[in-house]
Design an enzyme around this catalytic site. Structure first.
Site, short mmCIF file in Angstrom:
data_model
loop_
_atom_site.label_atom_id
_atom_site.label_comp_id
_atom_site.label_asym_id
_atom_site.label_seq_id
_atom_site.Cartn_x
_atom_site.Cartn_y
_atom_site.Cartn_z
N GLU A 49 7.45 1.15 -11.20
CA GLU A 49 8.46 0.54 -10.33
C GLU A 49 9.26 -0.53 -11.08
O GLU A 49 10.46 -0.70 -10.85
CB GLU A 49 7.81 -0.05 -9.08
CG GLU A 49 7.22 0.98 -8.13
CD GLU A 49 8.25 1.95 -7.59
OE1 GLU A 49 9.47 1.70 -7.71
OE2 GLU A 49 7.83 2.99 -7.04
N GLY A 77 16.32 -2.39 -21.80
CA GLY A 77 17.19 -3.38 -21.20
C GLY A 77 16.50 -4.25 -20.17
O GLY A 77 15.34 -4.03 -19.82
N TYR A 90 12.04 -4.91 -2.81
CA TYR A 90 11.97 -3.48 -3.08
C TYR A 90 10.62 -3.12 -3.70
O TYR A 90 9.89 -2.23 -3.21
CB TYR A 90 13.10 -2.98 -4.00
CG TYR A 90 12.71 -1.65 -4.54
CD1 TYR A 90 12.79 -0.53 -3.73
CD2 TYR A 90 12.12 -1.52 -5.80
CE1 TYR A 90 12.32 0.70 -4.16
CE2 TYR A 90 11.64 -0.31 -6.23
CZ TYR A 90 11.74 0.79 -5.41
OH TYR A 90 11.25 1.99 -5.83
N ASP A 115 16.20 0.63 -1.98
CA ASP A 115 16.90 0.63 -3.26
C ASP A 115 18.31 1.20 -3.03
O ASP A 115 18.71 1.44 -1.90
CB ASP A 115 16.13 1.46 -4.29
CG ASP A 115 16.23 2.94 -4.00
OD1 ASP A 115 16.46 3.30 -2.83
OD2 ASP A 115 16.10 3.75 -4.93
#
Length: 339
Positions: free
Chosen positions: A35, A79, A115, A133
């Site tokens: 996740e 990232g 989330y 999301d």
DNA sequence: AACTCGGGGAT
DNA sequence: ATCCCAGAGTT
């Protein structure tokens, strides 16, 4: 037995769900890893990172015992490097205090927002909490024909009703699968949609104009010129400081009027709303400037570097090994230097 | 509410 | 070239 929209959704999910590596278990550690990696990152990109991560850090204890640089090196190229630091911090907290047992407890972990807390709690604990999301917001916008530009709150209320069943984790994942594969941003495949008969946008033929597009931010153009210092088989790098992009990671210094250079490459990369045209040159020196850290190619492999700088490094190593090929022709580019 | 933070895949 | 992705944290 779920009925209506959630029932149709679950039947579709049981037949059509994507088989993903993190779906083989409901243990909190692999689910949290997946996740976290999936935040603002596409499934196809995450899969190989997830597999490598679980091989390198198979348990939450093994992660907790690692150091930040090793963790960042595993994350490099994904990232949003804050996520890797948060995950490490989570591991250390969990080893100290155990896994949270409630939604509120999960929310307190670093890098875990509504989330992620909803996703982990519903999947691992069976808690009836939604996980909103971008996919779910889009599905909601179409099902409810809601033209609002801020959908989070209304989508949460809507999804709370859907997860109030025996399979909240599957409902959340089904909504995301639906958004990713059927209720796509462009050209939704309404003919294949299990809930089209519940969809107001479909009924009104508005599925292609919902959700309402967000205003686009103006892109800032930048030019970065880097230099790859090379001396006696070693490469000079610097660690990015606080306030810089990629703080804590390693890369190359800005070019500062160096002469006698070898052009390496020019390319563009995008950092949020910045479009950077980056170029790099190779400079062979005879003295190792002390303000840089000098690393062998072997050490460079284990150093966390952002994708553009890893790209520059590979280009430099190729140039070095080409020009340095000897009479026997045995010089080879290390496998790490391949694209 | 608006901003930062990466990188890539799909179109 | 544009969009947007299983978002979170800060201002």
């Amino acid at each position: 037995m779920a009925t209506g929209l959630s029932g149709a959704l679950l039947r579709w999910y049981d037949a059509e769900r994507r088989e993903l590596p993190w779906r083989r278990t409901t243990e909190p550690y692999p689910v949290l890893v997946s996740e976290t990696m999936l935040q603002q990152t596409t499934v196809a990109v995450v899969v190989p990172y997830f597999e490598r991560w679980m091989t390198r850090f198979p348990t939450v204890e093994s992660l907790a015992l690692s150091d930040e640089e090793t963790v960042l090196a595993q994350w490099q190229g994904l990232g949003y490097y804050r996520r890797a630091r948060s995950l490490l911090a989570c591991a250390r907290l969990v080893v100290e205090s155990g896994w949270p047992l409630t939604f509120a407890g999960w929310l307190e972990l670093p890098g875990v927002g509504k989330y992620t807390a909803g996703a982990v709690c519903s999947i691992c604990l069976g808690e009836r909490v939604p996980a909103i999301d971008g996919n779910v917001e889009r599905v909601f916008a179409r099902v409810a024909a809601d033209p609002s530009s801020s959908l989070k709150s209304a989508a949460t209320t809507w999804a709370r009703g859907l997860v109030d069943c025996n399979r909240p984790g599957d409902v959340n994942q089904a909504l995301m699968d639906l958004g990713a594969t059927v209720c796509r941003p462009k050209n939704p495949d309404c003919g294949a949609c299990p809930v089209s008969r519940f969809c107001s946008a479909f009924a009104g033929g508005m599925q292609n104009s919902l959700p309402t597009p967000k205003p686009t931010k103006t892109v800032v153009q930048l030019t970065h010129e880097y230099v790859v210092p090379f001396c006696k088989g070693q490469v000079g790098v610097r660690q990015f400081g606080p306030g810089e992009w990629w703080a804590g990671l390693y890369g190359f210094p800005a070019r500062n009027g160096e002469k006698q250079v070898t052009d390496l490459l020019t390319f563009t990369h995008t950092v949020t709303h910045h479009k950077v045209t980056a170029s790099a040159v190779l400079v062979r020196t005879t003295k190792m400037k002390p303000h840089l850290q000098w690393k062998s190619t072997c050490e460079l492999e284990r150093l966390p570097m952002p994708a553009p700088h890893r790209k520059i490094l590979n280009s430099a190593l190729n140039a070095i090994y080409e020009s340095g090929s000897n009479a026997t022709g045995t010089a080879k580019v290390p496998s790490s230097a391949k694209k």
